[in-house]
Enzyme design. Structure first.
Site, PDB file in Angstrom:
ATOM      1  N   LYS A  86     -28.449 -21.889 108.061  1.00 35.38           N
ATOM      2  CA  LYS A  86     -28.613 -22.186 106.639  1.00 35.38           C
ATOM      3  C   LYS A  86     -28.608 -23.689 106.383  1.00 35.38           C
ATOM      4  CE  LYS A  86     -26.447 -20.554 102.309  1.00 35.38           C
ATOM      5  NZ  LYS A  86     -25.319 -19.742 101.814  1.00 35.38           N
ATOM      6  N   SER A 161     -26.234 -17.076  97.951  1.00 35.52           N
ATOM      7  CA  SER A 161     -27.042 -18.234  98.271  1.00 35.52           C
ATOM      8  C   SER A 161     -27.778 -18.147  99.606  1.00 35.52           C
ATOM      9  CB  SER A 161     -26.157 -19.481  98.263  1.00 35.52           C
ATOM     10  OG  SER A 161     -25.133 -19.384  99.228  1.00 35.52           O
ATOM     11  N   SER A 185     -22.466 -14.459  98.951  1.00 36.84           N
ATOM     12  CA  SER A 185     -23.657 -15.156  99.429  1.00 36.84           C
ATOM     13  C   SER A 185     -24.209 -14.664 100.761  1.00 36.84           C
ATOM     14  CB  SER A 185     -23.387 -16.659  99.528  1.00 36.84           C
ATOM     15  OG  SER A 185     -23.296 -17.230  98.249  1.00 36.84           O
TER      16      SER A 185
END
Length: 487
Positions: A86, A161, A185
């Protein structure tokens, strides 16, 4: 290059099968890497899930894996298996941009602890997954990398996210993705994209930044609630990712000095909780719970529907403890964030004010953390080592894109719908999101919550759901030619 072996292309095979095939020389790590690179070339332009793929570096890693196989000896468990990282997690040589344009040149000189663990496990690091700016929305877009779309339906969020991670896994760009979770997330994007996402017990996986990186005084809520965890297409993918990422690390303020046992599956009691006294679930969400409860009963587990108001109370505490600390970071977010993250947070704070008032006091905050400890004790005693809680992932089906920008009324609905995502971080417990099929063309799924360090118990129960749930990849029938986003 061989990109299909048997009846399935390499990109559509589980991580354990890929790792075994590479070790046994049924195919090479280079062939695996090329298959996933080709798949990304085909699908990423439609969804913009991975934002920095460097094919030459990927193939170099794969060649090193093939050389290790040729040399013989003990081989690491993820050798040659593609994994994405990420954009808010340090990976040497790549920008830790957090989706912020001003930080596009913030190239990491080393790996975060969980990335180093994946590298040590032999993973081929393939691309950076997109997230919202500062990773604080349940939607995935930013001014630096653009918007990530849900591979099943572009009008619905891929989650956030870790939305890029989930979209990439669902589209077949990687079998495993690293994500992080402080309010859903990992679990919510997995739900939205029809993948599996595990939030481990706090302290199990370290995300400590590389030595020499600029220090960040992490707020207490980040220390006690934020975790790194794996997303994958199958439960076994997630199991393999979890065991590779476990990182004993005393540099982490909540890290453990040893690798703890991850639980031993046995007879499981399943407590079904539909709403925890917060908000009623939509019919499609209740139908997914009914399916999961029936399948678990068929698998021999004892399922009982219960009330568990402690989960609702923990969810409400989340909007006090986390948001009060996020408010102290607003100067930086206002300065460097995009309009979407600023507007979303402002609306979130106003929604939380309906619960806690416009200006919660220091006493409210202190008592909130004190109450947190009491709730953890209650839930841990209830769960023990042989019970899991079955809940929705969210009280709604995957949200429409940018629903958090649709006004304060809609934001208040989102905050209530996400109670299963909020309760778990406050409690520090492990939880897994597992798909249950499609409803009206959108993924559906459920969440399982366990006691501390019972990840293997959760994976065991999740496998029983997965074995009975219909699965399939998104067809991209909605996709138009390259919209100008992607590699």
């Amino acid at each position: 290059m061989t990109e299909t072996v048997g009846d399935k292309p390499l990109w559509d095979r589980p991580a354990a099968e890929l790792a075994a095939g590479i070790r046994e020389k049924s195919f090479s790590a280079t062939e695996v890497a090329q298959a996933f690179l080709t798949r990304a070339e085909e699908t990423n332009p439609h969804v913009n899930a991975l934002v920095d793929i460097r094919p030459d570096e990927v193939l170099t890693q794969a060649a090193e894996a093939d050389a290790a196989v040729a040399a013989g000896g003990d081989l690491p468990p993820l050798l040659g298996v593609p994994v994405s990282i990420k954009i808010n997690t340090s990976q040497r040589g790549f920008a830790s941009s957090h989706g912020v344009a001003a930080w596009a040149g913030a190239v990491a000189q080393g790996d975060a602890a969980c990335v180093a663990a994946l590298r040590e496990a032999g993973a081929t690091l393939l691309g950076r997954s997109n997230s919202p700016a500062f990773a604080v929305r349940w939607f995935t877009s930013n001014d630096l990398h653009g918007k990530t779309l849900n591979p099943w339906h572009p009008g619905h969020t891929p989650g956030g996210s870790s939305g890029g991670a989930a979209a990439a896994v669902a589209a077949g760009m990687t079998p495993i993705a690293q994500g992080n979770d402080i309010g859903g997330s990992v679990r919510f994007p997995a739900y939205c994209c029809g993948a599996v996402g595990l939030r481990p017990t706090v302290g199990l996986i370290s995300g400590v930044e590389p030595r020499g990186a600029e220090e960040f005084d992490s707020p207490l809520s980040f220390q006690t609630m934020a975790v790194h965890g794996p997303l994958g297409w199958t439960v076994d993918d997630v199991r393999l990712g979890l065991h590779a990422m476990v990182t004993p690390d005393l540099d982490d303020p909540v890290g453990l000095p040893v690798r703890p046992p991850l639980g031993t599956p046995g007879r499981v009691k399943v407590a079904l909780v539909r709403d925890a006294g917060v908000v009623k679930a939509q019919p499609a969400v209740n139908a997914a719970l009914d399916d999961a409860a029936r399948w678990l009963t068929e698998a021999g587990h004892e399922v009982e529907e219960v009330e568990l108001p402690e989960l609702g109370e923990a969810a409400r505490l989340w909007s006090l403890l986390l948001y009060q600390e996020l408010k102290t970071m607003m100067t930086e977010i206002e300065m460097f964030g995009d309009d979407a993250v600023r507007d979303s947070l402002a609306s979130s704070f106003r929604a939380a004010a309906q619960i806690w008032g416009e200006q919660p006091s220091l006493t409210d905050y202190i008592r909130g953390y004190a109450r947190r400890g009491t709730l953890i004790g209650r839930l841990q005693r209830y769960l023990g080592q042989d019970r899991v809680v079955l809940t929705p992932v969210a009280a709604e089906v995957p949200f429409e894109q940018d629903a958090d920008l649709a006004g304060d009324s809609r934001m208040a609905e989102l905050l209530a719908a996400q109670w299963p995502m909020q309760a778990v971080p406050v409690l520090g417990l492990p939880a897994i999101s597992v798909p249950t099929g499609l409803r009206d063309g959108l993924p559906s799924g459920v969440q399982l919550i366990g006691g501390r360090f019972t990840e293997d118990l959760l994976l065991h129960v999740a496998s029983d759901i997965e074995a009975r749930a219909p699965r399939g990849r998104p067809s991209f029938a909605w996709a138009q030619p390259d919209p100008g986003q992607g590699l």
